[in-house]
Scaffold this motif. Structure first.
Motif, PDB file in Angstrom:
ATOM      1  N   VAL A   1       0.818  -1.222   0.000  1.00  0.00           N
ATOM      2  CA  VAL A   1       0.000   0.000   0.000  1.00  0.00           C
ATOM      3  C   VAL A   1       0.849   1.267   0.000  1.00  0.00           C
ATOM      4  O   VAL A   1       0.322   2.364   0.041  1.00  0.00           O
ATOM      5  CB  VAL A   1      -0.960   0.031   1.216  1.00  0.00           C
ATOM      6  N   ALA A   2       2.181   1.102  -0.076  1.00  0.00           N
ATOM      7  CA  ALA A   2       3.080   2.255   0.041  1.00  0.00           C
ATOM      8  C   ALA A   2       2.944   3.221  -1.125  1.00  0.00           C
ATOM      9  O   ALA A   2       3.248   4.407  -0.988  1.00  0.00           O
ATOM     10  CB  ALA A   2       4.529   1.781   0.147  1.00  0.00           C
ATOM     11  N   LEU A   3       2.489   2.748  -2.272  1.00  0.00           N
ATOM     12  CA  LEU A   3       2.385   3.610  -3.441  1.00  0.00           C
ATOM     13  C   LEU A   3       1.326   4.697  -3.263  1.00  0.00           C
ATOM     14  O   LEU A   3       1.302   5.675  -4.018  1.00  0.00           O
ATOM     15  CB  LEU A   3       2.085   2.781  -4.694  1.00  0.00           C
ATOM     16  N   ASP A   4       0.447   4.538  -2.291  1.00  0.00           N
ATOM     17  CA  ASP A   4      -0.611   5.519  -2.066  1.00  0.00           C
ATOM     18  C   ASP A   4      -0.154   6.701  -1.220  1.00  0.00           C
ATOM     19  O   ASP A   4      -0.899   7.665  -1.045  1.00  0.00           O
ATOM     20  CB  ASP A   4      -1.813   4.843  -1.381  1.00  0.00           C
ATOM     21  N   ILE A   5       1.057   6.659  -0.698  1.00  0.00           N
ATOM     22  CA  ILE A   5       1.545   7.713   0.183  1.00  0.00           C
ATOM     23  C   ILE A   5       1.899   8.953  -0.639  1.00  0.00           C
ATOM     24  O   ILE A   5       2.522   8.859  -1.690  1.00  0.00           O
ATOM     25  CB  ILE A   5       2.789   7.235   0.958  1.00  0.00           C
ATOM     26  N   THR A   6       1.517  10.119  -0.161  1.00  0.00           N
ATOM     27  CA  THR A   6       1.782  11.358  -0.879  1.00  0.00           C
ATOM     28  C   THR A   6       3.248  11.765  -0.734  1.00  0.00           C
ATOM     29  O   THR A   6       3.939  11.381   0.210  1.00  0.00           O
ATOM     30  CB  THR A   6       0.908  12.497  -0.341  1.00  0.00           C
ATOM     31  N   GLU A   7       3.709  12.574  -1.686  1.00  0.00           N
ATOM     32  CA  GLU A   7       5.094  13.056  -1.649  1.00  0.00           C
ATOM     33  C   GLU A   7       5.335  13.931  -0.423  1.00  0.00           C
ATOM     34  O   GLU A   7       6.411  13.904   0.172  1.00  0.00           O
ATOM     35  CB  GLU A   7       5.396  13.846  -2.921  1.00  0.00           C
ATOM     36  N   GLU A   8       4.313  14.686  -0.012  1.00  0.00           N
ATOM     37  CA  GLU A   8       4.443  15.543   1.164  1.00  0.00           C
ATOM     38  C   GLU A   8       4.706  14.715   2.418  1.00  0.00           C
ATOM     39  O   GLU A   8       5.503  15.096   3.280  1.00  0.00           O
ATOM     40  CB  GLU A   8       3.179  16.388   1.362  1.00  0.00           C
ATOM     41  N   SER A   9       4.028  13.571   2.511  1.00  0.00           N
ATOM     42  CA  SER A   9       4.237  12.705   3.675  1.00  0.00           C
ATOM     43  C   SER A   9       5.639  12.114   3.677  1.00  0.00           C
ATOM     44  O   SER A   9       6.275  11.989   4.728  1.00  0.00           O
ATOM     45  CB  SER A   9       3.190  11.585   3.679  1.00  0.00           C
ATOM     46  N   ILE A  10       6.135  11.746   2.503  1.00  0.00           N
ATOM     47  CA  ILE A  10       7.480  11.183   2.409  1.00  0.00           C
ATOM     48  C   ILE A  10       8.530  12.200   2.855  1.00  0.00           C
ATOM     49  O   ILE A  10       9.524  11.862   3.498  1.00  0.00           O
ATOM     50  CB  ILE A  10       7.766  10.724   0.962  1.00  0.00           C
ATOM     51  N   LYS A  11       8.313  13.480   2.541  1.00  0.00           N
ATOM     52  CA  LYS A  11       9.299  14.509   2.854  1.00  0.00           C
ATOM     53  C   LYS A  11       9.207  15.009   4.291  1.00  0.00           C
ATOM     54  O   LYS A  11      10.111  15.676   4.782  1.00  0.00           O
ATOM     55  CB  LYS A  11       9.114  15.701   1.902  1.00  0.00           C
ATOM     56  N   TRP A  12       8.117  14.694   4.989  1.00  0.00           N
ATOM     57  CA  TRP A  12       7.914  15.232   6.332  1.00  0.00           C
ATOM     58  C   TRP A  12       8.948  14.686   7.311  1.00  0.00           C
ATOM     59  O   TRP A  12       9.303  13.507   7.274  1.00  0.00           O
ATOM     60  CB  TRP A  12       6.517  14.883   6.821  1.00  0.00           C
ATOM     61  N   ARG A  13       9.436  15.541   8.202  1.00  0.00           N
ATOM     62  CA  ARG A  13      10.335  15.135   9.288  1.00  0.00           C
ATOM     63  C   ARG A  13       9.856  15.798  10.572  1.00  0.00           C
ATOM     64  O   ARG A  13       9.398  16.941  10.569  1.00  0.00           O
ATOM     65  CB  ARG A  13      11.771  15.560   9.017  1.00  0.00           C
ATOM     66  N   GLU A  14      10.023  15.105  11.672  1.00  0.00           N
ATOM     67  CA  GLU A  14       9.609  15.692  12.938  1.00  0.00           C
ATOM     68  C   GLU A  14      10.659  16.649  13.479  1.00  0.00           C
ATOM     69  O   GLU A  14      11.848  16.545  13.159  1.00  0.00           O
ATOM     70  CB  GLU A  14       9.293  14.604  13.964  1.00  0.00           C
ATOM     71  N   GLU A  15      10.214  17.569  14.326  1.00  0.00           N
ATOM     72  CA  GLU A  15      11.097  18.571  14.919  1.00  0.00           C
ATOM     73  C   GLU A  15      11.925  17.985  16.055  1.00  0.00           C
ATOM     74  O   GLU A  15      11.635  16.910  16.585  1.00  0.00           O
ATOM     75  CB  GLU A  15      10.266  19.729  15.488  1.00  0.00           C
ATOM     76  N   GLY A  16      12.966  18.751  16.418  1.00  0.00           N
ATOM     77  CA  GLY A  16      13.641  18.473  17.678  1.00  0.00           C
ATOM     78  C   GLY A  16      14.904  17.653  17.612  1.00  0.00           C
ATOM     79  O   GLY A  16      15.405  17.235  18.656  1.00  0.00           O
ATOM     80  N   TRP A  17      15.444  17.432  16.405  1.00  0.00           N
ATOM     81  CA  TRP A  17      16.615  16.564  16.300  1.00  0.00           C
ATOM     82  C   TRP A  17      17.827  17.271  15.698  1.00  0.00           C
ATOM     83  O   TRP A  17      18.813  16.618  15.333  1.00  0.00           O
ATOM     84  CB  TRP A  17      16.264  15.334  15.482  1.00  0.00           C
ATOM     85  N   GLY A  18      17.780  18.585  15.595  1.00  0.00           N
ATOM     86  CA  GLY A  18      18.875  19.318  14.965  1.00  0.00           C
ATOM     87  C   GLY A  18      20.192  19.227  15.703  1.00  0.00           C
ATOM     88  O   GLY A  18      21.253  19.443  15.112  1.00  0.00           O
ATOM     89  N   ASN A  19      20.164  18.901  16.995  1.00  0.00           N
ATOM     90  CA  ASN A  19      21.398  18.828  17.774  1.00  0.00           C
ATOM     91  C   ASN A  19      22.060  17.456  17.741  1.00  0.00           C
ATOM     92  O   ASN A  19      23.064  17.244  18.421  1.00  0.00           O
ATOM     93  CB  ASN A  19      21.114  19.219  19.230  1.00  0.00           C
TER      94      ASN A  19
END
Length: 557
Positions: free
Chosen positions: A405-423
């Motif tokens: 079912v992975a082909l149904d995932i939008t490009e925006e979702s693939i590019k999303w990253r969560e905050e808080g890991w820059g350090n």
């Protein structure tokens, strides 16, 4: 027939899904099953007495969701281990220069790219000089003698264990670590040697051998924190507790007044909002009202931390494990943004401040892990979805969605990253990749065996955590297949030039193609079964990703 190509999801898995379980136990987290009401005090998150465990098991066995798990497990076991024929794949890889690099070759490539600190990671880990979830000992100078033995959950997901862990790091108290499986994913009772130390079976537990204490076992996390504050009184480390009466009274209001404290009131409203179904709007408003109180208290001071400190104190340490889980769970299940810079600017600064501390950052989990860990902790109550959650749920699930079912995932979702890991690694993607590669190479045997459960037989009875299956039996042929594609994965992660990458992709495509050919048996169904089994093993693996147990979130991507 499944068709593989250089753009196939199997290859995508090799380049994108980078985080792998490196222990032979199951996935999810750590708390025993209770109703929302009983859960409000946070008691029993790690499980306590035998009778409570037994009662929880009985109640769990009567829940429809668990009965569905049992039904599915029985059905899968009746089918038996998956039929596979990997001879053609092995033949292809055995030809000179056809297959992926060997593990030894990959190790050499990694060493050529690592900096000095990365090369010394394992030796520093062995010496106790690395703050890592993989560590079993921790010292802050060579030849230090541990003063504390911390018994914590093996998956590094228990919020109460996390409080103690952060405090040990902030106070720079040398300690040993003993990891104990939690009830909802362990599939067995607590170890006998642990129960001798802590008969109730609850976690965390700390055995103190320092200061005025000799071999003293302390069970409650808050009690442990207070003792730790007195074990290292050096001016070079922070004091967790305030020293003035005014400060003590304010601390009591924030986090020391039982259910009346701000921290516990926020916790209680979170539970109602997360699990409640009858009055979703009311539950959200009640939670946001208390969260606004937290924002107000943080606004009283110029610094990012509670009570105006320049470094975290006991209030920050008590708040952070639960606000971390609130941020994750409410974003996923409700689409609610805790880390809203317009509504809660001081709270956002506080998160940033905590994430600037290695003491916390190395204990921090990611959103995906929390959303898999919380439901089994909450038992039959579970977590309820709200309207508007769909976009964030898809983004958080994107990299662990089953291949079919992975082909149904939008490009925006693939590019999303969560905050808080820059350090952690900053924007150095190559450094994050090297961390992932090091963990995979070091644990490749365990990883392949673990993944091969996806084509084997499930354990019985199933654990309450759906993704945990410590009693599962792996498929031996699948281990060989997974090993091959895992080496392609690592090779691609280490590829620093187009020539190397394209050569690997070409080889990968041919290897995939060999699996779709009909072997000597002439049975096309066996070929299809082999392809499906391999995909299922890789899906099985990436569905069980989690930080911080094996590596950091940036390395996971």
């Amino acid at each position: 027939m499944v068709k593989f190509s250089a753009d196939s999801s199997l290859n995508t898995w090799g380049m994108i899904y980078l985080f792998f379980v490196t222990q032979s136990n199951g996935f999810t987290s750590n708390v025993h099953r209770k109703t929302t009401r009983l859960y409000l005090d946070g008691e029993g998150m790690a499980g306590k007495t035998f009778n409570k465990h037994l009662l929880g098991d009985v109640l769990r066995a009567l829940q429809p969701r668990y009965l569905d798990q049992v039904k599915s497990t029985i059905s899968d076991n009746l089918k038996g281990s998956r039929t596979m024929d990997i001879d053609l794949l092995l033949d292809f890889c055995d030809k000179d220069g056809n297959g992926p690099p060997s593990w030894d070759e990959l190790q050499v490539r990694l060493l050529s790219q690592q900096n000095g600190k990365e090369k010394n990671f394992r030796s520093r880990l062995e010496e106790g000089l690395e703050h890592s979830p993989l560590a079993t000992s921790r010292v802050f100078a060579k030849n230090e003698k541990p003063m504390v033995t911390l018994y914590r959950d093996a998956a590094a997901w228990c919020p109460y264990c996390q409080k103690v862990w952060i405090s040990l790091e902030e106070k720079q108290i040398p300690y040993n670590v003993v990891k104990v499986d939690m009830n909802c994913y362990a599939g067995s009772s607590k170890p006998g040697d642990f129960l001798q130390v802590q008969p109730s079976g609850s976690l965390p537990c700390a055995v103190i051998n320092g200061g005025n204490y000799e071999n003293m076992a302390i069970a409650q996390s808050d009690d442990i924190l207070k003792i730790l504050d007195g074990l290292n009184e050096s001016k070079l480390v922070p004091t967790l507790l305030p020293t003035e009466d005014v400060g003590l009274e304010y601390m009591k209001f924030l986090c020391e007044d039982g259910r009346n404290s701000l921290e516990r009131r926020l916790y209680g409203e979170w539970m109602w909002y997360l699990t409640g179904k009858r009055k979703p709007v009311e539950y959200r408003e009640r939670y946001e009202a208390v969260l606004t109180e937290v924002e107000t208290e943080l606004s009283r001071f110029s610094g990012p931390f509670f009570m105006g400190g320049k470094v975290p104190n006991i209030v920050d340490i008590k708040f952070i494990p639960f606000l971390e889980r609130q941020e994750a769970s409410l974003l996923y299940y409700k689409g609610y943004v805790v880390r809203d810079k317009l509504k809660f600017p001081n709270l956002c600064k506080w998160f940033d401040g905590m994430e600037s501390r290695q003491s916390y950052l190395m204990t921090k989990s990611d959103i995906y892990t929390h959303t898999r860990a919380l439901p089994p902790q909450l038992g039959g109550t579970g977590c309820s979805f709200a309207d508007g959650h769909e976009e964030m749920k898809e983004a958080i699930d994107a990299y662990c969605t089953p291949t079919d079912v992975a082909l149904d995932i939008t490009e925006e979702s693939i590019k999303w990253r969560e905050e808080g890991w820059g350090n952690v690694h900053g924007k150095d993607e190559k450094k994050a990749r090297r961390e992932a590669v090091e963990r995979i190479i070091f644990n490749n045997g365990n990883i392949c065996k673990f993944a091969a459960r996806g084509a084997g037989t499930a354990g019985f009875p199933p654990a309450s955590a759906e993704l945990a299956d410590p009693k599962a039996t792996p498929n031996d042929l699948a281990k060989e297949s997974v090993d091959i594609f895992l080496r392609y994965t690592v090779g691609l992660l280490l590829a620093n030039d187009d020539m190397t990458k394209n050569k690997l992709l070409e080889s990968l495509e041919k290897a995939c193609g060999s699996m779709t050919q009909v072997g000597e048996s002439g049975d096309i169904s066996t070929s299809e079964s082999t392809v499906k089994a391999t995909i299922d093993c890789l899906d099985y693996l990436r569905a069980r990703i989690g930080a911080p147990r094996d590596m950091t979130y940036p390395a996971a991507y």
